[in-house]
Scaffold this motif. Structure first.
Motif, mmCIF file in Angstrom:
data_model
loop_
_atom_site.group_PDB
_atom_site.id
_atom_site.type_symbol
_atom_site.label_atom_id
_atom_site.label_comp_id
_atom_site.label_asym_id
_atom_site.label_seq_id
_atom_site.Cartn_x
_atom_site.Cartn_y
_atom_site.Cartn_z
ATOM 1 N N HIS A 9 -2.891 2.223 -6.717
ATOM 2 C CA HIS A 9 -2.639 3.395 -7.541
ATOM 3 C C HIS A 9 -1.313 4.131 -7.113
ATOM 4 O O HIS A 9 -0.555 4.115 -6.317
ATOM 5 N N PRO A 10 -1.174 4.952 -7.911
ATOM 6 C CA PRO A 10 0.126 5.895 -7.528
ATOM 7 C C PRO A 10 -0.266 5.966 -6.012
ATOM 8 O O PRO A 10 0.716 7.026 -5.482
ATOM 9 N N HIS A 11 -1.442 6.943 -6.180
ATOM 10 C CA HIS A 11 -1.517 7.664 -4.599
ATOM 11 C C HIS A 11 -1.868 7.087 -3.765
ATOM 12 O O HIS A 11 -2.231 7.271 -2.241
ATOM 13 N N TRP A 12 -2.343 5.340 -3.633
ATOM 14 C CA TRP A 12 -2.741 5.226 -2.898
ATOM 15 C C TRP A 12 -2.287 2.990 -2.472
ATOM 16 O O TRP A 12 -1.827 2.878 -3.659
ATOM 17 N N THR A 13 -2.242 2.791 -1.313
ATOM 18 C CA THR A 13 -1.546 1.956 -1.065
ATOM 19 C C THR A 13 -2.362 1.291 -0.169
ATOM 20 O O THR A 13 -2.812 1.902 1.173
ATOM 21 N N VAL A 14 -2.740 -0.442 -0.255
ATOM 22 C CA VAL A 14 -3.889 -0.930 1.349
ATOM 23 C C VAL A 14 -2.620 -1.642 1.427
ATOM 24 O O VAL A 14 -1.517 -1.638 1.065
ATOM 25 N N GLY A 15 -2.677 -1.872 2.613
ATOM 26 C CA GLY A 15 -2.080 -2.998 3.843
ATOM 27 C C GLY A 15 -2.746 -3.725 4.751
ATOM 28 O O GLY A 15 -3.810 -3.304 4.853
ATOM 29 N N THR A 16 -2.022 -4.282 5.367
ATOM 30 C CA THR A 16 -2.470 -5.411 6.670
ATOM 31 C C THR A 16 -0.882 -5.425 7.457
ATOM 32 O O THR A 16 0.406 -5.128 6.916
#
Length: 262
Positions: free
Chosen positions: A95-102
């Motif tokens: 999302h333009p405001h949300w990033t997921v990661g590991t």
């Protein structure tokens, strides 16, 4: 004995066929490249204001910094024996405001004792694996699919929250300096080091856009843990009267590279 042979096509027929097949292959290759490069081929998503945006692309990160300890032995920075940290990660904007990661991190921490009469110290060499989300409050036009998107954000602050596992291996000793080859370590409080603990990072950072494919990030995060033995100093053998869980912090500089950015 009669020998049968395949009929030979006339040269006037073979040459046009070859030309056609070559042209068809070139057209197919061109269409494939266009399909990959043209942003309209990517799936569109919509935010709460019905603005269209694209997810991704994947970014790979690599960072280095310093690890700091918080636990039974220290009351501040004066007793710290900081160690290096190194991390590798993968991020994906959803999302333009949300990033997921590991992310996987190796780090070292240590400390001397703030109580001179106790004269304890420790060194810990540890590894963690975490998953996290990042919230970026500023709008970044690079994510949107509108004909006239907002300007690309060159500097983006963010908040980070995650959960993961830590494999920790501390060694306690008596002394006021870093351990060396002559250091005699104390009997460990448990016999199964390296041990596992749950960690929960909470942090903040700022990302600087260097090129369409490359970002630089400065990040500071504090990691809550589910153990009081991250320093091998606890109530188990009477080395401490505090039963509070230990924690640590990481301060790192990172590079984020996206080979598929447009």
């Amino acid at each position: 004995m009669t020998v049968f042979s395949l009929p030979t096509l006339p040269t006037s027929f073979v040459s046009p066929v070859k030309s056609y097949l070559l042209s068809a292959a070139l057209v197919a290759l061109s269409l494939s490249v266009c399909a990959q490069d043209h942003p309209e081929r990517r799936k569109r998503h919509y935010d709460m204001q019905a603005r269209t945006y694209y997810r991704g692309p994947v970014r790979f990160s690599a960072g280095a910094g310093v690890g700091l300890y918080n636990g039974d032995l220290t009351k501040g920075l004066s007793n710290q024996l900081p160690g290096p940290s190194f991390s590798l990660g993968v991020l994906y904007p959803v999302h333009p405001h949300w990033t997921v990661g590991t992310e996987a991190t190796y780090f070292q921490i240590g400390s001397t004792d703030y109580l001179p009469e106790r004269n304890l110290a420790f060194r810990g060499r540890n590894g963690t694996g975490t998953v996290f989300v990042r919230f970026e409050p500023l709008r970044d036009g690079a994510y949107y699919a509108t004909p006239r998107p907002a300007p690309t954000a060159l500097v983006k602050p963010y908040l980070k929250l995650g959960v993961g596992l830590a494999l920790y291996s501390p060694k306690a000793y008596n002394g006021t300096t870093r351990p060396d080859d002559n250091t005699s370590f104390l009997r460990p409080e448990r016999g199964d080091y390296p041990a596992l603990a749950i960690v929960a990072p909470v942090g903040l950072g700022v990302t600087l856009r260097l090129t369409p494919k490359l970002n630089a990030t400065a990040e500071a995060a504090y990691y809550f843990t589910t153990t009081d033995q991250f320093d091998d100093i606890s109530t188990g053998l009477g080395r401490s009267s505090s039963a509070l869980n230990d924690g640590y912090g990481l301060v790192e500089l990172k590079l984020e590279y996206s080979p598929w950015s447009r």
